[in-house]
Design a protein around this motif. Structure first.
Motif, PDB file in Angstrom:
ATOM      1  N   GLY A 119       2.188  43.470 -41.690  1.00 21.47           N
ATOM      2  CA  GLY A 119       3.285  44.195 -42.330  1.00 21.47           C
ATOM      3  C   GLY A 119       2.879  45.601 -42.666  1.00 21.47           C
ATOM      4  N   ALA A 120       1.622  45.789 -43.180  1.00 19.72           N
ATOM      5  CA  ALA A 120       1.141  47.127 -43.526  1.00 19.72           C
ATOM      6  C   ALA A 120       1.057  47.985 -42.287  1.00 19.72           C
ATOM      7  N   SER A 121       0.558  47.349 -41.171  1.00 17.28           N
ATOM      8  CA  SER A 121       0.431  48.107 -39.927  1.00 17.28           C
ATOM      9  C   SER A 121       1.794  48.523 -39.407  1.00 17.28           C
ATOM     10  N   ALA A 122       2.767  47.614 -39.526  1.00 18.30           N
ATOM     11  CA  ALA A 122       4.108  47.904 -39.018  1.00 18.30           C
ATOM     12  C   ALA A 122       4.753  49.037 -39.793  1.00 18.30           C
ATOM     13  N   GLN A 123       4.405  49.147 -41.081  1.00 18.66           N
ATOM     14  CA  GLN A 123       5.005  50.177 -41.910  1.00 18.66           C
ATOM     15  C   GLN A 123       4.323  51.531 -41.746  1.00 18.66           C
ATOM     16  N   ALA A 124       3.106  51.532 -41.208  1.00 16.36           N
ATOM     17  CA  ALA A 124       2.401  52.798 -41.020  1.00 16.36           C
ATOM     18  C   ALA A 124       3.091  53.595 -39.926  1.00 16.36           C
ATOM     19  N   GLY A 125       3.166  54.911 -40.143  1.00 21.71           N
ATOM     20  CA  GLY A 125       3.838  55.768 -39.177  1.00 21.71           C
ATOM     21  C   GLY A 125       2.995  56.969 -38.823  1.00 21.71           C
ATOM     22  N   THR A 126       3.590  57.864 -38.065  1.00 21.71           N
ATOM     23  CA  THR A 126       2.920  59.109 -37.683  1.00 21.71           C
ATOM     24  C   THR A 126       3.811  60.287 -38.029  1.00 21.71           C
ATOM     25  N   THR A 127       3.175  61.409 -38.311  1.00 25.56           N
ATOM     26  CA  THR A 127       3.899  62.645 -38.557  1.00 25.56           C
ATOM     27  C   THR A 127       3.286  63.762 -37.728  1.00 25.56           C
ATOM     28  N   ASN A 128       4.115  64.579 -37.154  1.00 30.17           N
ATOM     29  CA  ASN A 128       3.659  65.699 -36.333  1.00 30.17           C
ATOM     30  C   ASN A 128       3.579  66.948 -37.200  1.00 30.17           C
ATOM     31  N   VAL A 129       2.382  67.476 -37.352  1.00 30.10           N
ATOM     32  CA  VAL A 129       2.141  68.570 -38.288  1.00 30.10           C
ATOM     33  C   VAL A 129       1.679  69.828 -37.546  1.00 30.10           C
ATOM     34  N   GLY A 171      -7.872  62.709 -42.130  1.00 26.99           N
ATOM     35  CA  GLY A 171      -8.693  61.503 -42.156  1.00 26.99           C
ATOM     36  C   GLY A 171      -8.561  60.749 -43.476  1.00 26.99           C
ATOM     37  N   LEU A 172      -8.595  61.476 -44.572  1.00 30.76           N
ATOM     38  CA  LEU A 172      -8.436  60.867 -45.894  1.00 30.76           C
ATOM     39  C   LEU A 172      -7.037  60.290 -46.064  1.00 30.76           C
ATOM     40  N   PHE A 173      -6.055  61.003 -45.531  1.00 34.57           N
ATOM     41  CA  PHE A 173      -4.659  60.565 -45.607  1.00 34.57           C
ATOM     42  C   PHE A 173      -4.478  59.227 -44.880  1.00 34.57           C
ATOM     43  N   LYS A 174      -5.053  59.107 -43.707  1.00 33.58           N
ATOM     44  CA  LYS A 174      -4.933  57.859 -42.942  1.00 33.58           C
ATOM     45  C   LYS A 174      -5.638  56.716 -43.651  1.00 33.58           C
ATOM     46  N   ALA A 175      -6.827  57.004 -44.197  1.00 36.54           N
ATOM     47  CA  ALA A 175      -7.581  55.963 -44.891  1.00 36.54           C
ATOM     48  C   ALA A 175      -6.833  55.441 -46.116  1.00 36.54           C
ATOM     49  N   LYS A 176      -6.119  56.339 -46.787  1.00 36.36           N
ATOM     50  CA  LYS A 176      -5.430  55.944 -48.019  1.00 36.36           C
ATOM     51  C   LYS A 176      -4.066  55.324 -47.766  1.00 36.36           C
ATOM     52  N   THR A 177      -3.324  55.845 -46.790  1.00 39.86           N
ATOM     53  CA  THR A 177      -1.931  55.422 -46.600  1.00 39.86           C
ATOM     54  C   THR A 177      -1.680  54.594 -45.341  1.00 39.86           C
ATOM     55  N   GLY A 178      -2.585  54.696 -44.364  1.00 39.41           N
ATOM     56  CA  GLY A 178      -2.341  54.041 -43.096  1.00 39.41           C
ATOM     57  C   GLY A 178      -1.555  54.903 -42.127  1.00 39.41           C
ATOM     58  N   HIS A 179      -0.879  55.925 -42.650  1.00 38.18           N
ATOM     59  CA  HIS A 179      -0.127  56.841 -41.798  1.00 38.18           C
ATOM     60  C   HIS A 179      -1.078  57.784 -41.059  1.00 38.18           C
ATOM     61  N   GLU A 180      -0.660  58.237 -39.900  1.00 35.51           N
ATOM     62  CA  GLU A 180      -1.479  59.162 -39.126  1.00 35.51           C
ATOM     63  C   GLU A 180      -0.795  60.514 -39.005  1.00 35.51           C
ATOM     64  N   LYS A 187      13.285  67.730 -39.532  1.00 31.57           N
ATOM     65  CA  LYS A 187      12.976  66.602 -38.644  1.00 31.57           C
ATOM     66  C   LYS A 187      12.157  65.531 -39.350  1.00 31.57           C
ATOM     67  N   GLY A 188      11.516  65.889 -40.469  1.00 29.39           N
ATOM     68  CA  GLY A 188      10.724  64.918 -41.211  1.00 29.39           C
ATOM     69  C   GLY A 188      11.352  64.497 -42.521  1.00 29.39           C
ATOM     70  N   ALA A 189      12.577  64.967 -42.776  1.00 30.80           N
ATOM     71  CA  ALA A 189      13.214  64.741 -44.075  1.00 30.80           C
ATOM     72  C   ALA A 189      13.398  63.264 -44.401  1.00 30.80           C
ATOM     73  N   ASP A 190      13.629  62.426 -43.390  1.00 31.86           N
ATOM     74  CA  ASP A 190      13.836  60.997 -43.619  1.00 31.86           C
ATOM     75  C   ASP A 190      12.674  60.157 -43.095  1.00 31.86           C
ATOM     76  N   ASP A 191      11.564  60.795 -42.832  1.00 27.28           N
ATOM     77  CA  ASP A 191      10.398  60.110 -42.274  1.00 27.28           C
ATOM     78  C   ASP A 191       9.374  59.851 -43.366  1.00 27.28           C
ATOM     79  N   GLU A 192       9.023  58.602 -43.567  1.00 31.30           N
ATOM     80  CA  GLU A 192       8.125  58.234 -44.665  1.00 31.30           C
ATOM     81  C   GLU A 192       6.731  58.832 -44.493  1.00 31.30           C
ATOM     82  N   ALA A 193       6.211  58.843 -43.272  1.00 34.63           N
ATOM     83  CA  ALA A 193       4.872  59.384 -43.059  1.00 34.63           C
ATOM     84  C   ALA A 193       4.830  60.877 -43.359  1.00 34.63           C
ATOM     85  N   SER A 194       5.872  61.595 -42.971  1.00 35.22           N
ATOM     86  CA  SER A 194       5.926  63.045 -43.207  1.00 35.22           C
ATOM     87  C   SER A 194       6.014  63.349 -44.696  1.00 35.22           C
TER      88      SER A 194
END
Length: 253
Positions: free
Chosen positions: A17-27, A42-51, A216-223
């Protein structure tokens, strides 16, 4: 045995479930912030799972791409003007904009005795000096402002070598294609090579580096999570380690 199997099943379900909820953001990231951004991601991914998928370049070029519908969701600029422009143009979320760092301009040379201060520029005893494109890169604009404040720009202008970004301006010096150049202090955090002069703040306008959540990231959880993380203590520690100060107050929109 059945209890153990059930427990393992619950753990696997939670991880799935945690993996499914993890997302990506283009920065889109200003080139001067390359190394801090990599560490923060790197710290962001370790803490949130998002990339955070990072792209590096000149702020002006990124803004032009954003106006042409580029797929970026977060913009980390090397100035405050372009994020303001993005908000004004309806391309970014107004209340998300804030100053994440205050940049410092440095005159740097691979030679141990070349970058001694303003006397180096006034002596003009070099053949090439690199700067970032002042139209596209705020650090390039600050370099021109500094030389004009010292009254040396007209004499040095024929010797200028322009990089598309502050990263390329740094590369020109690092590879010996220019004896010295104006770079960002954050680019020198991992090297003690050569000589450097941290340009006094009085010679150029403060380099306020703003971040903003794009529409484009306004409704994106990872962003949204990345913007929040960038404002937090872990990111602040990294930013300060690389020689930038981070404003804690949100910039007014």
């Amino acid at each position: 045995m059945n209890r153990l199997a059930a427990f393992v099943g619950v753990v696997l379900a939670l991880l799935s479930g945690a993996s499914a909820q993890a997302g990506t953001t283009n920065v889109a990231v200003a080139a001067n912030f390359t190394e801090p951004a990599k560490e923060i991601a790197g710290l962001f991914k370790a803490k949130t799972g998002h990339e955070a998928l990072l792209s590096f370049g000149a702020s002006g070029q990124f803004y032009a791409q954003i106006t042409q519908d580029a797929p970026f969701q977060v913009f980390l600029s090397a100035d405050d003007k372009r994020p303001k422009d993005a908000v004004a143009a309806g391309l970014a979320v107004a209340d998300s904009r804030f100053t994440y760092a205050i940049g410092k301009l440095v005159l740097w040379s691979r030679s141990l005795d070349l970058a001694k201060g303003d006397e180096t520029l006034k002596a003009n005893a070099f053949s090439k000096l690199s700067i970032a494109n002042p139209t596209a890169a705020p650090y390039g604009a600050a370099a021109v402002e500094t030389m004009k404040a010292l009254g040396v720009y007209a004499a040095i202008e024929p010797k200028l070598v322009q990089g598309n970004s502050i990263a390329q301006a740094f590369q020109f010096v690092d590879t010996g294609n220019a004896e010295l150049g104006f770079v960002a202090l954050s680019q020198l955090a991992s090297t003690s090579a050569g000589s450097r002069w941290v340009v006094p703040q009085a010679l150029y306008a403060p380099i306020l580096q703003d971040a903003v959540l794009l529409k484009k990231g306004a409704d994106d959880e990872a962003s949204k999570a990345f913007i929040a993380f960038l404002r937090g203590p872990e990111a602040r520690a990294v930013i300060e380690k690389f020689g930038n100060r981070k404003k804690k107050k949100k910039t007014a929109t």
